[in-house]
Scaffold this motif. Structure first.
Motif, short mmCIF file in Angstrom:
data_model
loop_
_atom_site.label_atom_id
_atom_site.label_comp_id
_atom_site.label_asym_id
_atom_site.label_seq_id
_atom_site.Cartn_x
_atom_site.Cartn_y
_atom_site.Cartn_z
N MET B 1 0.83 -1.20 0.00
CA MET B 1 0.00 0.00 0.00
C MET B 1 0.87 1.26 0.00
N SER B 2 1.70 1.34 1.04
CA SER B 2 2.60 2.51 1.09
C SER B 2 3.57 2.48 -0.08
N LEU B 3 4.06 3.65 -0.44
CA LEU B 3 5.18 3.72 -1.37
C LEU B 3 6.41 3.14 -0.69
N ARG B 4 7.26 2.48 -1.48
CA ARG B 4 8.43 1.82 -0.91
C ARG B 4 9.70 2.22 -1.64
N ILE B 5 10.68 2.64 -0.86
CA ILE B 5 12.00 2.97 -1.42
C ILE B 5 12.99 1.92 -0.95
N GLY B 6 13.73 1.34 -1.87
CA GLY B 6 14.81 0.43 -1.51
C GLY B 6 16.12 1.21 -1.50
N VAL B 7 16.82 1.16 -0.39
CA VAL B 7 18.09 1.87 -0.27
C VAL B 7 19.22 0.85 -0.22
N VAL B 8 20.13 0.94 -1.16
CA VAL B 8 21.28 0.03 -1.15
C VAL B 8 22.37 0.65 -0.28
N GLY B 9 22.71 -0.05 0.78
CA GLY B 9 23.72 0.45 1.72
C GLY B 9 23.08 0.84 3.03
N GLY B 10 23.69 0.40 4.14
CA GLY B 10 23.06 0.55 5.44
C GLY B 10 23.73 1.56 6.36
N GLY B 11 24.42 2.54 5.79
CA GLY B 11 25.12 3.53 6.61
C GLY B 11 24.20 4.62 7.15
N GLN B 12 24.83 5.67 7.68
CA GLN B 12 24.03 6.71 8.35
C GLN B 12 23.16 7.50 7.38
N LEU B 13 23.54 7.57 6.10
CA LEU B 13 22.70 8.31 5.16
C LEU B 13 21.39 7.57 4.94
N ALA B 14 21.48 6.24 4.81
CA ALA B 14 20.25 5.44 4.75
C ALA B 14 19.44 5.60 6.03
N ARG B 15 20.14 5.53 7.16
CA ARG B 15 19.45 5.67 8.45
C ARG B 15 18.66 6.96 8.52
N MET B 16 19.28 8.05 8.07
CA MET B 16 18.62 9.35 8.23
C MET B 16 17.50 9.60 7.22
N MET B 17 17.34 8.69 6.25
CA MET B 17 16.15 8.75 5.39
C MET B 17 14.93 8.16 6.11
N ILE B 18 15.18 7.32 7.13
CA ILE B 18 14.09 6.58 7.76
C ILE B 18 13.10 7.53 8.44
N ALA B 19 13.60 8.50 9.20
CA ALA B 19 12.71 9.35 9.98
C ALA B 19 11.75 10.15 9.08
N PRO B 20 12.24 10.91 8.11
CA PRO B 20 11.29 11.66 7.28
C PRO B 20 10.38 10.75 6.47
N ALA B 21 10.89 9.60 6.03
CA ALA B 21 10.03 8.68 5.27
C ALA B 21 8.92 8.16 6.16
N SER B 22 9.27 7.78 7.38
CA SER B 22 8.27 7.27 8.31
C SER B 22 7.23 8.33 8.62
N GLU B 23 7.66 9.57 8.80
CA GLU B 23 6.72 10.66 9.08
C GLU B 23 5.73 10.84 7.93
N LEU B 24 6.26 10.84 6.73
CA LEU B 24 5.40 11.05 5.56
C LEU B 24 4.50 9.84 5.33
N GLY B 25 5.03 8.67 5.60
CA GLY B 25 4.27 7.45 5.36
C GLY B 25 4.82 6.67 4.17
N VAL B 26 6.13 6.76 4.00
CA VAL B 26 6.82 6.02 2.94
C VAL B 26 7.67 4.96 3.61
N GLU B 27 7.66 3.76 3.05
CA GLU B 27 8.41 2.68 3.65
C GLU B 27 9.83 2.65 3.09
N ILE B 28 10.81 2.59 3.97
CA ILE B 28 12.21 2.45 3.55
C ILE B 28 12.62 1.00 3.78
N ARG B 29 13.19 0.38 2.76
CA ARG B 29 13.79 -0.95 2.92
C ARG B 29 15.26 -0.86 2.56
#
Lengths: 378, 378
Positions: B1-29
């Motif tokens: 249902m939600s939009l989903r973004i796949g992020v390759v790489g698990g460093g802090q830049l990926a981490r810091m996408m999680i908060a705004p995506a979660s707020e908006l309602g976008v799933e980060i994988r």
């Protein structure tokens, strides 16, 4: 390594703790009721929060347990405390959020301004209350109600007959709460954060608008609030937080009367819909503040970032498709609106998201927030 | 249902996408390199991003693939595109971030201001470059360098002898990049967001301070920046983003010379350390903007929330204990400082977090941000 907070309950309040916790570097672990809930991202366990073993197991690896809701049974809460788990808010505070009769009695002891109220165990007692209070009253089941559920406005005792019958059949017995139907001019909410070590911070009192018993709109601070009101509400919030031993976020829902008195309506011991504006409108959001307070960290600045903040709930959702199908339209039409959605399937009346708008012009902010939210439900 | 973004790489830049995506309602994988990385919370897979099958499998259920870093091989990127996966930034753009010689050549075609540069395949060619450029140069391996790695300042061709030997042994051959050692007065960075459909938004140009090749401090906007500099940097950013076909966030690292020219130093096609200030200092953070742009959603307002924003990295960490042991001290001493940590174990020189401070007084903001960050490394 990181500090860890265990949140019982996987709803949107748990979800919205994730972002500020992740930013700070605190790990959130959620005990969700089922899979696919709002806080799915941090759901480290799925299980029944009524089950002591489930909750004890969940709590084993966290620094503190807190909550998405107030429904965890006292027996489970006490088992956690007995096992040496830090629980915030604790069982002694939560009892006041779990039972409205216990709350009314305690607030009376503290001398807090309240509507007239009484515990009524049968139709005769309710009729007496009605007769003494102008023939109308609000009747509430003391336990388990939320968002207008378990609340009924009656003008005759017979209208609560089914609830009295249920009471009579309940081995625990008990009573209903009868409250004066307050002729309020508007509803307000006061939020306070309190740490286990005692530090407190108040947010400015806000105006809330309910629709069908559900919060629809919040304006922060409450329009027209003078220093007297701001201070009276803050003082009341602080006295309740301290008097009830609340730790974490406390929301005090208030009636403001035509003669400018404020009366306590309801309490919530967790982040609350009336504080969602703070995500984009305050230096420290209620969710960050809750994280900080349950970890007994120094509390953050509660100052507004802008003169006015407006929050409008997205109730229900679009007639077809998902909320995400409206993102582009809303972002284009209302670039000032901050969109928050909860990963919940749209259903009539269901809280599935909200929109925050902050700015220096209250009319603009109200207009924009309403217009943006309405684009999600067209 | 939600939009989903796949992020390759698990460093802090990926981490810091999680908060705004979660707020908006976008799933980060996240496809993480290993367990326990910064973006662990959203790590739905662990695997090798060099492996086509691993990345294709990861990409199957997402709406778009984006990146924590620029190291995914072209063969893997093209396999994704061939499989019909939306990839932002795409392989054609990423080649310019992956190979500094390719980047220099393309920027030259676009007429962008750059340091003098040459591809040098052996010591003789490097010596010629040195002789033509005052006897000193920066030599870079075109691929794989970051945070000062793969970069060397030389005054004799012999100082790069090991790299030429490695080149000679590499079946692919190739060359090193020799660059003029720019006598810059300071370093700047320009960020631009660009959607696949072409919309672009620029952030104000910032000043960056490097220590040992690692970003240490950022001030936004760059102090003393006049309209001419702001516009020139924005224009350059826009031309590079469009000219290289970048989608998502682009950071252009710049040298400012004593005579107020700006020259392109490096490019990054992802959120970048120079933009961390935007989390607390801009209406739309670079992480929210990256999420929006790779999903081809309308871009957010890049205006600063305050006159000045200062970001200071936490490099290394405390002598004993974890960063979380310093939270209380920092929050008490510097309530204005917004703390961000990445869930990484402290190690000398390692970026483990940062502190943002925004306000109307630049000296106060710099002082507070430095003081707060230093409390984490005492």
């Amino acid at each position: 390594m990181s500090l860890r907070i265990g949140v019982v309950g996987g709803g949107q309040l748990a979800r919205m703790m994730i972002a500020p916790a992740s930013e700070l570097g605190v790990e959130i672990r959620v005990l969700a009721e089922q899979t696919g809930m709002s806080a799915e991202l941090a759901a480290s366990a799925v299980g029944d929060y009524h089950d002591v073993e489930t909750v004890l197991e969940f709590a084993r690896d966290v620094d503190v347990v807190t909550f998405d809701h107030e429904h965890v049974p006292q027996s489970v809460l006490h088992a956690l405390v007995d096992a040496g788990v830090a629980v915030h808010p604790g069982p002694d505070a939560l009892q006041f959020a779990q039972d409205k009769l216990v709350m009314r009695a305690r607030l009376a002891e503290l001398g807090m301004p309240q509507p007239e109220w009484a515990a009524v165990t049968n139709a005769v007692e309710l009729q007496e209350f009605l007769d003494a209070n102008g023939g109308r009253a609000v009747v509430k089941t003391p336990r388990g109600g939320y968002d207008g559920k378990g609340v009924r406005v009656v003008s005759a005792a017979t209208e609560a007959e089914d609830w009295f019958t249920a009471l009579a059949e309940d081995a625990r017995g008990g009573a209903l709460l009868a409250e004066e139907l307050v002729d309020f001019s508007r509803e307000l909410a006061q939020q306070v954060a309190r740490r286990p070590s005692g530090e407190m911070r108040v947010y400015p009192v806000v105006q809330t608008v309910q629709q069908d018993g559900v919060c629809a709109e919040v304006i922060a601070p409450a329009p027209g609030a003078n220093e007297r009101l701001l201070e009276a509400a803050a003082q009341l919030g602080v006295e309740i937080a301290a008097g009830l031993g609340v730790t974490g976020m406390l929301a005090v829902e208030l009636f403001e009367t035509a003669d400018e008195r404020i009366l306590v309506n309801e309490l919530a011991m967790r982040p609350h819909n009336s504080g969602h504006w703070s995500q984009d409108g305050a230096v420290t959001s209620q969710f960050e503040q809750h994280v900080r307070s349950v970890l007994d960290l120094p509390l953050g600045d509660t100052s507004p970032r802008e003169e006015w903040s407006v929050m409008v709930n997205i109730l229900g959702g679009p007639k077809s498709g998902g909320l995400e199908d409206r993102f582009a339209q809303v972002m284009t039409a209302h670039p000032d609106a901050k969109i928050h959605t909860y990963g919940k399937a749209p259903r009539p009346g269901r809280k599935v998201g909200h929109v925050n708008v902050a700015g220096s012009d209250i009319d603009d902010a109200v207009y924009t927030a309403r217009a943006a939210a309405s684009l999600f439900t067209d």
